[in-house]
Structure formats: structure tokens, C-alpha cells
Design an enzyme around this catalytic site. Sequence first.
Site, PDB file in Angstrom:
ATOM      1  N   CYS A 176       0.732  -1.367   0.009  1.00  0.00           N
ATOM      2  CA  CYS A 176       0.092   0.039   0.027  1.00  0.00           C
ATOM      3  C   CYS A 176       0.758   1.225   0.128  1.00  0.00           C
ATOM      4  O   CYS A 176       0.510   2.082  -0.886  1.00  0.00           O
ATOM      5  CB  CYS A 176      -0.777   0.061   1.276  1.00  0.00           C
ATOM      6  SG  CYS A 176      -0.202  -0.005   2.611  1.00  0.00           S
TER       7      CYS A 176
ATOM      8  N   HIS B 256      -2.619   1.214   6.936  1.00  0.00           N
ATOM      9  CA  HIS B 256      -3.098   0.983   5.496  1.00  0.00           C
ATOM     10  C   HIS B 256      -3.176   2.652   4.925  1.00  0.00           C
ATOM     11  O   HIS B 256      -3.598   3.298   5.742  1.00  0.00           O
ATOM     12  CB  HIS B 256      -4.438   0.069   5.227  1.00  0.00           C
ATOM     13  CG  HIS B 256      -4.605  -0.154   3.733  1.00  0.00           C
ATOM     14  ND1 HIS B 256      -3.794  -0.955   3.185  1.00  0.00           N
ATOM     15  CD2 HIS B 256      -5.570   0.301   2.927  1.00  0.00           C
ATOM     16  CE1 HIS B 256      -4.203  -0.951   2.072  1.00  0.00           C
ATOM     17  NE2 HIS B 256      -5.314  -0.364   1.694  1.00  0.00           N
TER      18      HIS B 256
ATOM     19  N   HIS C 244      -5.959   1.847  -4.406  1.00  0.00           N
ATOM     20  CA  HIS C 244      -4.958   1.351  -3.363  1.00  0.00           C
ATOM     21  C   HIS C 244      -4.730  -0.146  -3.610  1.00  0.00           C
ATOM     22  O   HIS C 244      -5.223  -0.847  -4.521  1.00  0.00           O
ATOM     23  CB  HIS C 244      -5.374   1.355  -1.959  1.00  0.00           C
ATOM     24  CG  HIS C 244      -6.515   0.334  -1.763  1.00  0.00           C
ATOM     25  ND1 HIS C 244      -6.800  -0.411  -0.441  1.00  0.00           N
ATOM     26  CD2 HIS C 244      -7.709  -0.201  -2.549  1.00  0.00           C
ATOM     27  CE1 HIS C 244      -7.978  -1.264  -0.547  1.00  0.00           C
ATOM     28  NE2 HIS C 244      -8.475  -1.070  -1.764  1.00  0.00           N
TER      29      HIS C 244
END
Length: 402
Positions: A317, A365, A377
Amino acid sequence: MASHRRPRTPLLSPASRRGAVGLTTAAIASATLLSQGPAQAAPEDDRPSIEEVRKRVDALYREAGGATQKYNAAKEKADEQREEVDRLLDEAAERADRLNDARRKLGGYATAQYRGGGVSDTAVLLLSDDPQDFFGRKHLMDRITDRQRQAVDDYRDEQRAARKKRSEASASLAELTDAQKELADSRKTVQGKLAQARKLLSELTAEEKARLAAQERRRQEEARRKAAAAAAERERRQAEAEAAAEREKRDETPADSGTDTGGGTGTGADTGGTDTGTGGTADDSYAAKAQKVLAFAEAQLGKPYVWGATGPNSYDCSGLTQAAWLSAGVSLPRTTYDQVNAGTRIAKAGMRPGDLVFFYDDISHVGIYAGGGQMIHAPKPGAEVRYESVDHMPFHSAVRPA
């Protein structure tokens, strides 16, 4: 008397008795099977449902995501420490060369004095176990020339510097060892979480795996649909803004600059225009960078998530967000923990395309906001870079990097 008794008629004939025994046995067997049925079915009933498996797997992937960020931080630290060690070793080697040069110079003086007769004081210095005591002999320092004294001073300085660099290199090597251990521990944690997730998924039947995959596809299709709508809305708003700017430009008249006499009025008008233009320039600058960021991110759609990866074939990520913003000329830190501090905090309601969106209490994240409640993402192991709703995970914060 007994001979006159009538024989008792058996209640059941032999054949009937055999039938009764068979029925009784069958009844007992049936009752046994019925009583055992729930016990035998228990293992099947104890199996987790698809939804339970999905939630558990998602939790493991999230934990692995957090561990991945720790791995990224440990790797960055180890890489930096390795560079520091290499630098210090190079400097230590350079100091050793200088020390050898100073030693050779002193050796030259010693050789010259030896040829002149006797063992020179310089030779005694080189052979001394404790040079400091030797230097304490003032009468020696008085007997050598200024040039020799400078050579001795140089030798002492280089000796101290070489010793210091060796000590620094040794300490840095110890820190590198600790950083490498931390890196190995983080890698082990990530791999352990992923192994647990794979084990849970492997225990699903083929039908359950197909249903789980179908749920995932439906969610992705919905996200893509919303992302397309958001992109269309962005284009519509951009077109409206451009049209409004064009109308405003046409409505401007030269009379505004000539209403008041004097150069001061013209200067003031220019200053006001400059201020307005500066604000517009700042907005335009961010919009231009954000457009590059989103273009880069969209070009990565479909590439696999791989923990610790920074591209170009796969990403985690924070690796994706770092690479996307680098394409716009902005350098971001490697981890989510650092990226969250690499810009201006923005309220969720005020997010604009290009902003970084962070999730979970541990900030494990991050995604790139694309507008319309959607982001791009790299979600988790086994998944690909994709669009997703920003409401899919617990929101933590948003940051505008530039």
C-alpha cells in the site's frame, strides 16, 4: 395330576419370535443411529461459515499489513545503517592509509638518524609500547627538529583519528546487526500471518471458494462503477470551472484599470490580481500534481499486491502511494507511519483527488483518494491494485502531501 394339565400355548411361534428379535434389533440400531447422528454431524456444524472465514482472513491480512509497515521501517533502517557502515569503513581505511604515511615519514627520520650513528629517538618512539610516556620526555622533544616534531604530531593525530573511526565503525556494525535482526523478525511475522490466512482458505470447499471469489468480484465491480461515476463527475466539474473562468475573462473590461487616475491605482490593481493569481496558482499546482498521481495510480490497476514491494511490477500500500507521488515530483517516506506526517491534515469531508487516505488506529494502510468516495490502493495479499470505497475500512485521517 400333571398329566391332565393342558399345555400352555406359546405367545409367539418360533418364526414370530425370530421376527420380533429382528424388529427389536432394527429398532435398537435405528435408535442408536439417531442418537449418534448429531454427534457425527458436529464436526460439519463446527466448520466456520464463509463469512466467518472471510472476516478472519481479512483480519489476518490487516495484521500482516501492519507487520509489513514494520518490516518496511526495519528495512529502511537496515539499508541506512548499511550505508553508514560502508561510509565509516571507507573513512577508517582512509585514516589507516594516512597513519601508514605518517609512520613511513617517521621511519624515514629513524633510518636517517640510524645511519648517522646509534638508535634514534624516533626509532625508540616507533618501538615503544607506550608512546604517551615517550612523548612526555621533554628533553626528547627539545632535541628533534621542528620538522620532526610536526611529523610526530601528525602521527599522533592520525593514530587517534584511526582509532576513533575503527570504534565508530564497530558501533555502527553492531547497530546494523540489530537492524537486520529486527528486519528478520518482521519478515517472520508477516509470513506467519499470511500462512495462517492461506491455511484458512485452503480448508474451504471448491464451492465455498467460488462463492467467496464471486463476492469479491461483485464488490470490485461496484467499486469500479462508482469510480467511473466519480471520474465523470470530476471531468464535469473541471469543464464547468474552465467555462466559468472563460466567462469571467470575457466579462473583464479595460475600464477597471482606468477608472482612477495615477500609477498607484494601477499598481494596486496589479497587486490584487497577483494575490488572486497566487491562490489560483497554488490550487492549480496541486491539481496538476494530483492529476499525475492519479494517472500513475490508474496505470498500476491490476498489478498484484506484494508485501514490501515498491514497483514497478507489484506494490504494497505505501509503496504504491510513494511511487505515485514521486511521479509528480514529490518524495514521500516509505512507511504509512511516516507518510501520515508528510503533509497537511485534511478533514474527510474536505478530501480532494490525490490526497492520501489512512486507515485503522495503527495507521497500517493507505490509499490515494480518487474522488466520489473512492480510492485507488494496493489492498492485501492475493489482491490487485484496484478502486475501493474509502468507507470499506475504518478511516483514520487524510493528508495532502503538496
